[in-house]
Design a protein around this motif. Structure first.
Motif, short mmCIF file in Angstrom:
data_model
loop_
_atom_site.label_atom_id
_atom_site.label_comp_id
_atom_site.label_asym_id
_atom_site.label_seq_id
_atom_site.Cartn_x
_atom_site.Cartn_y
_atom_site.Cartn_z
N LYS A 174 0.84 -1.21 0.00
CA LYS A 174 0.00 0.00 0.00
C LYS A 174 0.87 1.26 0.00
O LYS A 174 0.57 2.23 -0.68
N TYR A 175 1.94 1.22 0.77
CA TYR A 175 2.85 2.37 0.82
C TYR A 175 3.42 2.65 -0.57
O TYR A 175 3.45 3.79 -1.02
N CYS A 176 3.89 1.61 -1.23
CA CYS A 176 4.49 1.78 -2.56
C CYS A 176 3.48 2.33 -3.56
O CYS A 176 3.83 3.13 -4.42
N GLN A 177 2.21 1.91 -3.46
CA GLN A 177 1.17 2.40 -4.36
C GLN A 177 0.79 3.85 -4.03
O GLN A 177 0.66 4.68 -4.93
N LYS A 178 0.64 4.14 -2.77
CA LYS A 178 0.09 5.44 -2.35
C LYS A 178 1.15 6.54 -2.26
O LYS A 178 0.87 7.70 -2.55
N TYR A 179 2.37 6.20 -1.87
CA TYR A 179 3.38 7.22 -1.56
C TYR A 179 4.61 7.17 -2.47
O TYR A 179 5.66 7.68 -2.10
N GLN A 180 4.51 6.58 -3.64
CA GLN A 180 5.69 6.41 -4.48
C GLN A 180 6.37 7.74 -4.80
O GLN A 180 7.58 7.88 -4.65
N LYS A 181 5.60 8.74 -5.19
CA LYS A 181 6.20 10.04 -5.54
C LYS A 181 6.83 10.71 -4.33
O LYS A 181 7.94 11.24 -4.42
N SER A 182 6.15 10.68 -3.18
CA SER A 182 6.74 11.32 -2.00
C SER A 182 7.95 10.53 -1.50
O SER A 182 8.90 11.11 -0.98
N HIS A 183 7.94 9.21 -1.69
CA HIS A 183 9.09 8.39 -1.31
C HIS A 183 10.31 8.75 -2.16
O HIS A 183 11.41 8.94 -1.63
N GLU A 184 10.11 8.87 -3.45
CA GLU A 184 11.21 9.26 -4.34
C GLU A 184 11.74 10.65 -3.98
O GLU A 184 12.95 10.87 -3.96
N LYS A 185 10.83 11.56 -3.69
CA LYS A 185 11.23 12.92 -3.30
C LYS A 185 12.05 12.89 -2.01
O LYS A 185 13.08 13.55 -1.89
N CYS A 186 11.60 12.09 -1.06
CA CYS A 186 12.31 11.96 0.21
C CYS A 186 13.71 11.39 0.00
O CYS A 186 14.69 11.87 0.57
N CYS A 187 13.81 10.38 -0.85
CA CYS A 187 15.11 9.77 -1.12
C CYS A 187 16.03 10.75 -1.84
O CYS A 187 17.23 10.81 -1.54
N LYS A 188 15.49 11.54 -2.74
CA LYS A 188 16.29 12.57 -3.42
C LYS A 188 16.82 13.57 -2.41
O LYS A 188 18.00 13.91 -2.41
N ARG A 189 15.93 14.05 -1.56
CA ARG A 189 16.33 15.09 -0.60
C ARG A 189 17.29 14.56 0.46
O ARG A 189 18.02 15.33 1.06
#
Length: 129
Positions: free
Chosen positions: A96-111
């Motif tokens: 569910k996390y991967c489906q719902k938060y993929q964009k924010s997860h990528e942003k977090c990893c970038k930052r």
């Protein structure tokens, strides 16, 4: 590599000795507790989101039948069964996390700098907060 701040458990002698023996590199963030969010993605909210989703999955399992509640509260549930159940809950929460938060997860990893290539490509994305 390990990133840490001055969290109480990270100041324990036993923890420090273990880290000195087993860690190749340690980044110490200074005197202020709760400062690892500047470099560690898990402290930027990912951990809280996943924990909440795991709790939701546990709630779904518990409320799906009276037998589940009885099994959870009784002494009949073995440690093995609890581990299997928790693994299932964490797996469902992660999906569910991967489906719902993929964009924010990528942003977090970038930052956090986790997506910086060895040639420093992407280093401009790091945002220390």
């Amino acid at each position: 590599m390990m990133v840490q701040d001055n969290f109480k458990s990270q100041c324990q002698e036993e923890f420090i000795t273990f880290v000195e023996r087993h860690c190749k590199m340690l980044v110490h963030m200074g005197e202020k507790e709760e400062s690892t969010h500047t470099l560690a993605a898990i402290d930027r909210g990912i951990g809280k989101q996943i924990k909440t989703l795991v709790e939701d999955e546990q709630g779904i399992w518990l409320t799906s039948s009276r037998e589940n509640v009885d099994e959870w509260n009784s002494q009949r549930m073995s440690c093995s069964r609890r581990r299997i159940l928790m693994t299932q809950c964490v797996g469902a929460a992660w999906r569910k996390y991967c489906q719902k938060y993929q964009k924010s997860h990528e942003k977090c990893c970038k930052r956090s700098g986790l997506l910086v290539a060895l040639d420093d490509h992407g280093i401009h994305e790091i945002r220390l907060e």
